[in-house]
Design a protein around this motif. Structure first.
Motif, PDB file in Angstrom:
ATOM      1  N   SER A  16      -2.592   1.432   9.499  1.00  0.00           N
ATOM      2  CA  SER A  16      -1.387   1.933   8.852  1.00  0.00           C
ATOM      3  C   SER A  16      -1.741   2.964   7.796  1.00  0.00           C
ATOM      4  N   SER A  17      -2.795   2.660   7.029  1.00  0.00           N
ATOM      5  CA  SER A  17      -3.234   3.565   5.982  1.00  0.00           C
ATOM      6  C   SER A  17      -3.609   4.921   6.566  1.00  0.00           C
ATOM      7  N   LEU A  20      -0.546   6.850   7.887  1.00  0.00           N
ATOM      8  CA  LEU A  20       0.270   7.412   6.809  1.00  0.00           C
ATOM      9  C   LEU A  20      -0.218   8.793   6.387  1.00  0.00           C
ATOM     10  N   SER A  34       7.498   2.182   7.341  1.00  0.00           N
ATOM     11  CA  SER A  34       6.379   1.927   8.255  1.00  0.00           C
ATOM     12  C   SER A  34       5.329   1.035   7.587  1.00  0.00           C
ATOM     13  N   SER A  35       5.087   1.232   6.297  1.00  0.00           N
ATOM     14  CA  SER A  35       4.122   0.345   5.625  1.00  0.00           C
ATOM     15  C   SER A  35       4.615  -1.084   5.683  1.00  0.00           C
ATOM     16  N   PHE A  38       4.228  -2.555   9.145  1.00  0.00           N
ATOM     17  CA  PHE A  38       2.834  -2.903   9.423  1.00  0.00           C
ATOM     18  C   PHE A  38       2.422  -4.177   8.677  1.00  0.00           C
ATOM     19  N   SER A  39       2.849  -4.248   7.440  1.00  0.00           N
ATOM     20  CA  SER A  39       2.455  -5.388   6.638  1.00  0.00           C
ATOM     21  C   SER A  39       3.082  -6.677   7.177  1.00  0.00           C
ATOM     22  N   MET A 118      -2.165  -0.025   1.507  1.00  0.00           N
ATOM     23  CA  MET A 118      -2.591  -0.612   2.774  1.00  0.00           C
ATOM     24  C   MET A 118      -4.110  -0.730   2.839  1.00  0.00           C
TER      25      MET A 118
END
Lengths: 551, 655
Positions: A16-17, A20, A34-35, A38-39, A118
């Motif tokens: 995810s990181s 981004l 989106s973060s 994902f989390s 992330m």
């Protein structure tokens, strides 16, 4: 079979990181969502691990072992035992919650923030799953970077000072740890393994990770960071060396915990960090220290641990009382909660160094509890900070009238932190104090008796603060029209409350996860203490050989 | 059948969840009130069924019903499990019975309050916790109830969180709530350590476990330091919860809460938890003669201490609060001399008459528009006849007038203080009885008789609604006749060989302790007992008549006395300055130490000073080294030449 979910739990945040990076910075909404997705996805996947974990197995499960740097015998080795599973679950659970809280509190450079965030989650998960010292060290250091920036860029007025202080304290500790890692890896390979090849060669559990190794002892690694291998070999490390290694690791971990008197970075870092930063810091980061103490200090250097148990326990007990007393006189709500962490983590360290089943189980559950209740306290402080942009206790008063729902949540977090039976905090405090009380290693009631006064002081500082902030009449007109918590804030708080109550009334769900691994560790410690080192499964072979030759 | 016991605590929990989660949306006072009282009523019925069942089928040993395993780690294990025996059921009857009446009363009392639902939620939660406390089969669940009732007490004292309350360094009701919780925590510390000692030495926290171990090896444990330590630490917990010296200071300030709370929590049930704990551990305490003595002495002194303060207070509820502290002292006096039955019996009668006194006080305060100062009352009997009559009954009961409830239990305690303790304990008890009769009559006179001292334009006293007076009448009935459950042998021998029902009922519970203390099974006829009884009745009458004469017209007579004994009066009025003493000697020093030394010096100067100093040294060292790297080649050459000279001369000289 569970390799995919395990790897996803670890790498999804990193993925995810990276993703981004490619999102344009104007699309803040997309970045946030989106973060969060994902989390949350990571949490969902980690549940697969939780439900498929075999509670009766005290060893590491879902182990993945890949050679990485062959000459150093450093591998990508990860696995979970009961304790690390609990902490991974805590990480995947708290991370989306703190992330959601970021929506309100982070208003600039969102893109960088969520990338850092992330990355942080990735690093934390990594620390708890690494079964290789080299890998562990890398994860340990990865965390420093995002945390440094989160405090330094998105923090309060004094953020630069706090960020630098946090960085320097941690780096000093990790330097010593690096030294110890290198020494340990070298000593294990070049001294112990060479003279005692049976540790590896006669242990099928370990040998399967070295497929190329034949019975030819010449190709044994002379340098290894394989935790599982070091763990088997470490009992043979001479006591003098154990002591140094123990101290180097302990220094690094105790700074992280933080143990009195290494705690002064914490108050600044906690206070200056943005709300989600404080939640992550208190909720998860500090647990890396206590985790390390169990995973490395107790498991690898038991003899040194016996030697230093009383000193560290005394520091823990002093920390309990000291943290509570200093918390009592704070004028800043967040600083108060920060010092309460020093006090609460003291219970964890005391439990660990009681080296009893009760104490260590209590310590593990207390790590989770502290993550939940202190995390929630920071969220609550964040909620009123968002509305008033101050954390001064005297600025508030009478908030209960205008924020009734918030009052309930804040009260639950406070009572959980006070250690009220029926909520989570009690289980951990009770078991750690009990463990210290009955511990043959500590062999004194004083630790518990003094530590238990912390329970009284906890009531003092939290209740007095609560009274001043929430009760009474509204005297400050600025507080007259504060709005009660928003839907989003409800969503961050309710899940924590569920677990606070759950652990309080039915802690078995969680205690049973780490039961087997704790039992194995305690049996090992007891055997070593009673001089029954030969009873070890690994060394049983050696003993058998001796018996045969005697005949 | 016995499994039904689980329902007893479960019902109030359900009530708590309903009112707590949905009360805000129900918006209907009657509905919330009926649910809140109804769940307690169901508990009362279930308890009664079990009680009746026990009456017809007595049990030899306690029955334990385990619900689930709560906390376990290593060798430690404690479960959520309930114990049925004659003590726990009797206590549950008191809790659910008096609790139910007070719930009903609260429907009237709290009418129109903004947080009506919150009040019933807390009240239900309290009943749940209290039932856990008394029904638990192990120390840990008792501790859950113990701290749980403490937190409910905290929440209810501070229920009207935006109201002011007067007290030593107390401004808001919340301050009083904090004080109650924190003082109790000091006691809980003792309880906690006691639990650790029990587990370490007996390997279990189950009452049937360690208490049986104790009674099986009573001679080995008798008088040992270990047992004394456990008992004294437990008793420290009791001094907190039951407001005894040295932790008595919180209860008067707990009156900041709504009056039904004072009746239920701070008079009838929670504060008697300490008595329950000692009674439950009667075997343990009877093996520790030192602890028993401490219990008796602390109880006796607290009784006298609080009663003497009660004489001069002018706040309606505070007089009753000191009275409660005093009566609790009586109960501990009973326990300390080994009269466990008498102690528990007094818990019961006290629940009736003190609950009643508080509820009646609530009715008065309500009709006086929240006025609590008795100086501003007077002559209310004609406006509130029912309240007055019930209050009168309770006054006679607490004063120890023959055949009212308090008479039997109090005289039983005084008799044992004399026969099993000593003359001094009896004397303290007797003087307390005199004081009690005095201050209660003073209260009665100043509130219901004497001149009307309130402002007739603003205040129009009126009788309370039925929903409030009916509980008063029921409690008045119990206060009048409840004592006949414990008729002493000296009065009842002519109609029955064992006239004391409660003694028979609790006999199995205290049997082991009585054996250890070498007490006879049933007590015989003693001439002295008649004598003591007469003395205490005379003392009560003296107290009543003195107060009647002094206060029948108002304040004139006592004012002269106050002038004459100014010093004593001030000391009593200021509660022996105990609060001030604690602040000056304990709290302020701790605070100053934390703020002045630990935070500002140890943290900021020493630890951070060391860290910052280290940084400074590094920087300065760098500054010095930096100068050597000046970038001027001549300087480097010069240093090089100097170095070569040094080395060469060193080599030459050393050869």
């Amino acid at each position: 079979m569970f390799m995919i979910p395990f790897l996803l739990t670890l790498f999804l945040p990193l993925l995810s990181s990276i993703l981004l990076l490619f999102v344009p910075r104007e699309k803040t909404q997309a970045i946030k969502i989106s973060s969060l997705v994902f989390s949350l996805l990571t949490f969902a996947i980690s549940l697969v691990l939780f439900f498929n974990f075999d509670h009766s197995n005290g060893g590491f499960q879902f182990v993945i072992n890949t050679v990485w740097i062959k000459s150093l015998d450093a591998g990508f080795r990860i696995g979970l035992d009961g304790m690390s599973l609990m902490l991974v679950m805590l990480t995947t659970f708290i991370s989306p919650i703190a992330l959601l809280a970021s929506f309100d509190s982070i208003k600039k450079r969102e893109k960088e923030y969520y990338i850092m965030y992330m990355l942080l989650q990735f690093g934390m998960t990594g620390v708890f799953v690494a079964l290789d010292l080299f890998l562990f060290y890398i994860f340990w250091e990865i965390i420093l970077i995002p945390m440094y920036f989160i405090i330094g860029l998105w923090g309060g007025k004094n953020r630069i000072y706090a960020a630098v202080k946090f960085f320097i304290f941690t780096v000093v500790g990790s330097l010593f740890m690096l030294l110890a890692v290198v020494w340990l890896a070298y000593y294990t390979g070049s001294y112990i393994l060479i003279s005692n090849p049976q540790i590896l060669l006669q242990n099928p559990d370990l040998l399967k990770y070295y497929p190329e190794l034949s019975t030819d002892s010449l190709s044994l690694p002379t340098f290894t960071t394989n935790f599982l291998l070091i763990r088997e070999a470490s009992v043979l490390i001479p006591f003098d060396i154990q002591k140094w290694l123990f101290l180097a690791f302990a220094l690094s971990f105790c700074i992280k915990v933080p143990l009195f008197p290494l705690h002064t970075w914490l108050a600044d870092a906690h206070t200056e960090a943005p709300t989600p930063g404080s939640v992550i810091l208190a909720g998860i980061l500090l647990k890396m220290g206590t985790y390390g103490l169990i995973r490395f200090n107790l498991d690898l250097f038991p003899n040194a641990a016996f030697e230093y148990a009383s000193i560290i326990s005394w520091l823990a007990v002093i920390g309990i009382v000291y943290g509570a007393l200093v918390a009592m006189v704070q004028t800043d709500v967040k600083r108060l909660v920060a010092f309460s962490s020093v006090s609460h983590l003291g219970f964890v360290v005391l439990g660990i160094f009681s080296m009893t089943n009760e104490g260590i189980q209590g310590a593990i559950i207390q790590m989770i509890n502290h993550g939940l209740s202190t995390g929630m306290l920071f969220l609550c402080v964040g909620i009123i900070y968002e509305r008033r942009h101050t954390r001064d206790i005297i600025e508030f008063g009478g908030l209960a009238r205008v924020m009734p729902a918030f009052t309930v949540f804040f009260a639950i977090a406070m009572l959980a932190s006070v250690g009220l039976p029926g909520l989570n905090g009690f289980v951990g405090e009770y078991l750690t104090l009990l463990g210290a009380f009955i511990s043959p290693v500590l062999d004194s009631y004083l630790y518990t008796i003094i530590g238990a006064t912390g329970v009284i002081f906890a009531a003092c500082y939290l209740l007095l603060m609560f009274q001043k902030v929430m009760f009474g009449e509204i005297t400050n007109p600025l507080n007259q029209n504060l709005s009660d918590i928003t839907k989003r804030e409800w969503v961050t708080l309710v899940p924590i409350v569920i677990f606070i109550v759950w652990i309080g009334i039915y802690p078995r769900t969680f205690l049973s996860v780490s039961e087997s691994s704790t039992r194995e560790l305690v049996i090992k410690l007891e055997n070593i203490r009673e001089g029954k080192a030969m009873e070890f499964p690994i060394l049983r072979e050696a003993k058998l050989n001796n018996d045969i030759s005697d005949k | 059948m016995h499994n039904l016991i689980v329902l007893v605590p479960l019902m109030p929990l359900i009530g708590f969840l309903i009112s707590g989660l949905f009360g805000k949306y129900l918006k209907n006072e009657t509905l919330i009130g009926v649910i809140g009282s109804g769940v307690v009523f169901v508990s009362l019925i279930v308890t009664s069924i079990i009680f009746v069942n026990l009456l017809s089928n007595p049990i030899e040993s306690p029955i334990v019903i385990t619900v689930y395993e709560w906390i376990s780690a290593g060798s430690f294990s404690a479960s959520i499990s309930y114990q049925i025996d004659n003590l726990s059921i009797l206590y549950s009857l008191i809790v659910t019975g008096v609790g139910f009446l007070i719930h009903v009363y609260s429907i009237g009392y709290m009418h129109g309050d903004r947080s009506f639902y919150r009040f019933f939620a807390y009240l239900n939660l309290f009943i749940f916790m209290m039932l856990n406390l008394v029904l638990s089969s192990n120390l840990l669940l008792t501790f859950l109830g113990w701290e749980g009732v403490g937190v409910c007490s905290y929440l209810l004292i501070g229920f009207w969180y935006d109201r002011k309350f007067e007290g030593t360094r107390i401004v808001w009701t919340g301050d009083a709530a904090n004080k109650a919780f924190i003082v109790n925590r000091i006691g809980d510390f003792g309880f906690l350590i006691a639990m650790f000692l029990v587990f370490l030495n007996f390997g279990t926290l189950e009452y049937t476990g360690y208490l049986n171990q104790l009674s099986d090896n009573s001679s080995a444990f008798y008088g040992t330091g270990l047992i004394a330590a456990i008992a004294l630490l437990m008793f420290l917990g009791c001094t907190g919860k039951s407001a005894q010296i040295p932790l008595a200071v919180w209860l008067p300030d707990a009156m900041a809460g709504p009056t039904p709370v004072s009746a239920l929590i701070h008079a009838a049930t929670m504060v008697t938890a300490g008595i329950y704990l000692v009674a439950r551990n009667s075997v343990l305490f009877s093996l520790a003669p030192v602890a028993m003595e401490v219990v008796a002495i602390i109880g006796a002194f607290t009784a006298l201490f609080a009663a003497s303060i009660g004489i001069v207070q002018n706040d309606f509820k505070k007089v009753l609060a000191y009275s409660t502290v005093s009566q609790l002292g009586y109960m501990f006096l009973a326990l300390g001399v080994g009269a466990f039955t008498a102690g528990v019996f007094h818990v019961m009668t006290h629940a009736f008459f003190k609950g009643l006194l508080f509820l009646a006080a609530g009715a008065v305060i309500h009709s006086m528009h929240e006025e609590q100062d008795i100086k501003k009352m007077g002559g209310l009997s004609k406006y509130m006849p029912t309240t007055y009559k019930t209050f009168l009954v309770a006054t006679l009961a607490i004063a120890g007038i023959p055949f009212f409830a308090g008479f039997f239990s109090k005289d039983e305690i005084l008799w044992y203080a004399f026969s099993e303790g000593n003359i001094w304990l009896w004397l303290i008890g007797a003087v307390t009885a005199l004081f009690t009769a005095f201050y209660m009559t003073r209260l009665l006179m100043l509130v219901f008789h004497s001149k009307e001292r309130f402002d007739h334009h603003k205040i129009h006293p009126h009788e309370a609604p039925k929903v409030m007076t009916i509980p008063l009448i029921i409690l008045a009935f119990l206060s009048a006749f409840g004592g006949f459950l414990g008729v002493p042998y000296v009065l009842g021998f002519w109609f029955s060989e064992h006239p004391n029902w409660i003694e028979n009922w609790l006999h199995p519970v205290f049997q082991q302790a009585n054996i250890i203390l070498e007490r006879p099974e049933h007590h015989a006829l003693h001439i002295e007992e008649y004598f003591l009884m007469i003395v205490s009745v005379i003392l009560a009458i003296i107290g009543i008549s003195t107060a009647y004469n002094w206060y029948k017209s108002g304040w004139e007579k006592p004012k002269l006395l106050v002038e004459k004994f100014k010093g004593i009066y001030t000391l009593l009025f200021k509660k022996y300055l105990l609060d001030e003493f604690y602040f000056k000697v304990i709290i302020d020093p701790i605070y100053n130490l934390s703020a002045g030394i630990l935070w500002k010096i140890a943290d900021a100067k020493i630890i951070d000073g060391f860290v910052n100093g280290l940084a400074k040294v590094t920087i300065e060292f760098g500054e010095i080294i930096r100068k050597m790297q000046s970038g001027i080649a001549q300087n480097y050459a010069l240093i090089m030449v100097l170095g070569i000279i040094v080395i060469i001369s060193f080599l030459l000289l050393s050869v």
